[in-house]
Design an enzyme around this catalytic site. Structure first.
Site, PDB file in Angstrom:
ATOM      1  CG  ASP A   1      -6.058  -6.813  -3.714  1.00  0.00           C
ATOM      2  OD1 ASP A   1      -5.497  -6.857  -2.598  1.00  0.00           O
ATOM      3  OD2 ASP A   1      -7.290  -6.755  -3.853  1.00  0.00           O
TER       4      ASP A   1
ATOM      5  CE  LYS B   1       4.872   5.609   6.154  1.00  0.00           C
ATOM      6  NZ  LYS B   1       4.096   6.608   5.363  1.00  0.00           N
TER       7      LYS B   1
ATOM      8  CG  ASP C   1      -1.119   1.711  -3.803  1.00  0.00           C
ATOM      9  OD1 ASP C   1      -0.864   2.154  -2.662  1.00  0.00           O
ATOM     10  OD2 ASP C   1      -2.211   1.890  -4.378  1.00  0.00           O
TER      11      ASP C   1
ATOM     12  CB  CYS D   1      -1.523   8.676   8.687  1.00  0.00           C
ATOM     13  SG  CYS D   1      -2.643   8.378   7.303  1.00  0.00           S
TER      14      CYS D   1
ATOM     15  CB  CYS E   1      -0.945  -0.001   1.196  1.00  0.00           C
ATOM     16  SG  CYS E   1      -1.839  -1.556   1.427  1.00  0.00           S
ATOM     17  CB  ALA E   2       4.123   1.618  -1.714  1.00  0.00           C
ATOM     18  CB  ALA E   3       0.583   5.202  -3.821  1.00  0.00           C
ATOM     19  N   PRO E   4       1.655   7.421  -1.554  1.00  0.00           N
ATOM     20  CG  PRO E   4       1.924   9.636  -0.849  1.00  0.00           C
ATOM     21  CD  PRO E   4       1.235   8.344  -0.476  1.00  0.00           C
ATOM     22  N   GLY E   5       4.470   7.152  -1.557  1.00  0.00           N
ATOM     23  CA  GLY E   5       5.804   6.610  -1.717  1.00  0.00           C
ATOM     24  C   GLY E   5       6.947   7.223  -0.949  1.00  0.00           C
TER      25      GLY E   5
END
Length: 434
Positions: free
Chosen positions: A293, A252, A267, A361, A246-250
């Site tokens: 997914d 990390k 993502d 978050c 679930c990386a976006a926006p990236g």
């Protein structure tokens, strides 16, 4: 007029909608449709954000100045009055200009043309009574926080801390950068403040981000100081195989790749990954990017997995104030169920002896502390690896009693030379038994 019309359209798109878009998306749509110049697009966003930052106060003030209160069935009128009131209360816009432009917008729309006189009278009264209205803003938890969130934060953190969180939301958020190289050198070149955690915080009202030194060569990237902490908990050695879910926006992802890790990012949203691709290219990093997914991934032996799970995002209200007003309490339980499934699946992707970092978050315990407690209760193969103060810049207040990361918007309240505060984040580091 173009900026005010775009702000009005964006705010109206969120009011009274069952599935409202994010404010940033609504503003982008409105400014694109109007072909606004960058300065006007920035003004439209500033007006829309200011509207939701004090939306509770604005609604109450307008409701008391209308004989029958704010009409629920007229979102266009509410948005028109609210955006104009935000300009009067919160932005450096002359009162007469805010009122006059709102009246002109009312006359230009068949839905509100017959109410132009009412708009004029109400907004002139708001301008006259500006100081009295702002004086009502002292208790941000009561005035500018939806009841369900105020109740939840008071239960989770205590009434005093909940009040400080709400007050931090009113202050807004600074722009933080994660430096790729020598942070001290870039702090000096950018006139930024170095935070204890190592992030750089820019001063207020500086140049646009692409115009700053170091942007084109990829010397740093924009990332809230709290958002920069979860990836650091992995502390990957060069060559470490890291899966970023679930990386976006990236942001990390960039941290992990810059540290020399072999990163695979996943993502399900191709559009969201486009920004990540752009940043990876600008920084000249090597990252494998998959549009997929996370549940479709088969068990693998990654050295580390970072799961930045989809969440309510209530920790980002300082910079995205619309979150408080477009989310509902039912969203928490729905998202918590998804997070639990993702956490269980992510656990199967870590090699024995490897690390799993889960983060959100969110300020909601169900999406953080309770999520990890439930995972450890059902999964005997993992153990928490407590975070040490030196891993978060020596700020022990960012670590809870279990050794997990818990940042609050009211943390780091005093930052000399810049705005204080952090996004609200939770992160837990777990090790799979060998």
């Amino acid at each position: 007029m173009g900026a005010r019309r775009a702000a009005l359209q964006a705010v109206a798109a969120l009011i009274g909608q069952e599935r409202p878009p994010a404010l940033d998306d609504a503003v982008a749509q409105a400014t694109r449709s109007a072909s606004l110049a960058p300065a006007d697009a920035a003004l439209a966003r500033a007006i829309a954000v200011a509207t939701f930052r004090r939306y509770g106060l604005i609604r109450a003030a307008l409701g008391r100045r209308l004989e029958q209160g704010l009409p629920a069935a007229k979102p266009q009128l509410t948005a028109l009055l609210a955006t104009a009131t935000a300009q009067i209360l919160d932005l450096a816009v002359p009162d007469h200009a805010a009122v006059d432009l709102a009246v002109r917008l009312a006359k230009a729309d068949t839905r509100t043309a017959h109410l132009a006189g009412l708009v004029n009278a109400v907004l002139r009264r708001v301008a006259r009574e500006r100081d009295a209205i702002l004086a009502e803003d002292a208790d941000a938890l009561t005035v500018n926080t939806p009841d369900w969130l105020a109740r939840r934060w008071s239960a989770a953190y205590g009434p005093e801390q909940a009040g400080l969180i709400a007050q931090a939301h009113l202050a807004g958020a600074a722009i933080d950068l994660t430096p790729r190289g020598d942070g001290a050198d870039w702090a000096a070149r950018l006139g930024a403040v170095t935070l204890p955690t190592g992030s750089l915080r820019l001063p207020e009202n500086g140049p646009a981000i692409p115009e700053l030194p170091g942007f084109q060569e990829g010397a740093w990237w924009v990332q809230d100081a709290a958002a920069a902490l979860p990836a650091r908990l992995l502390a990957p050695e060069p060559g470490t195989r890291v899966l970023d879910l679930c990386a976006a926006p990236g942001g990390k992802t960039l941290q992990l790749a810059a540290a020399g890790a072999r990163v695979t990012v996943v993502d399900r949203s191709a559009p969201r990954l486009e920004r990540l691709r752009e940043n990876v290219a600008r920084l000249g990093l090597a990252v494998e990017i998959l549009v997929a997914d996370a549940f479709a991934l088969v068990p693998q032996d990654h050295d580390a997995v970072l799961l930045d799970a989809p969440c309510s995002a209530t920790g980002t209200i300082r910079r995205h104030p619309d979150v408080a007003w477009i989310k509902a309490e039912a969203d928490i339980a729905r998202l918590a169920g998804l997070q639990a499934r993702l956490l269980d699946h992510a656990a199967a992707l870590v090699r024995p002896g490897g690390l799993l970092v889960y983060c959100t978050c969110s300020l909601e315990p169900e999406e953080g502390e309770a999520q990890i407690a439930a995972f450890l209760a059902r999964e005997a193969g993992f153990t928490r690896v407590p975070i040490r103060p030196e891993e978060v810049g020596g700020v022990a207040a960012l670590i809870d009693g279990n050794g997990d990361l818990r940042t609050l918007p009211c943390h780091l309240p005093e930052v000399p030379g810049a705005r204080g505060g952090l996004d609200g984040f939770f992160a837990s580091r777990l090790r799979r038994h060998g």
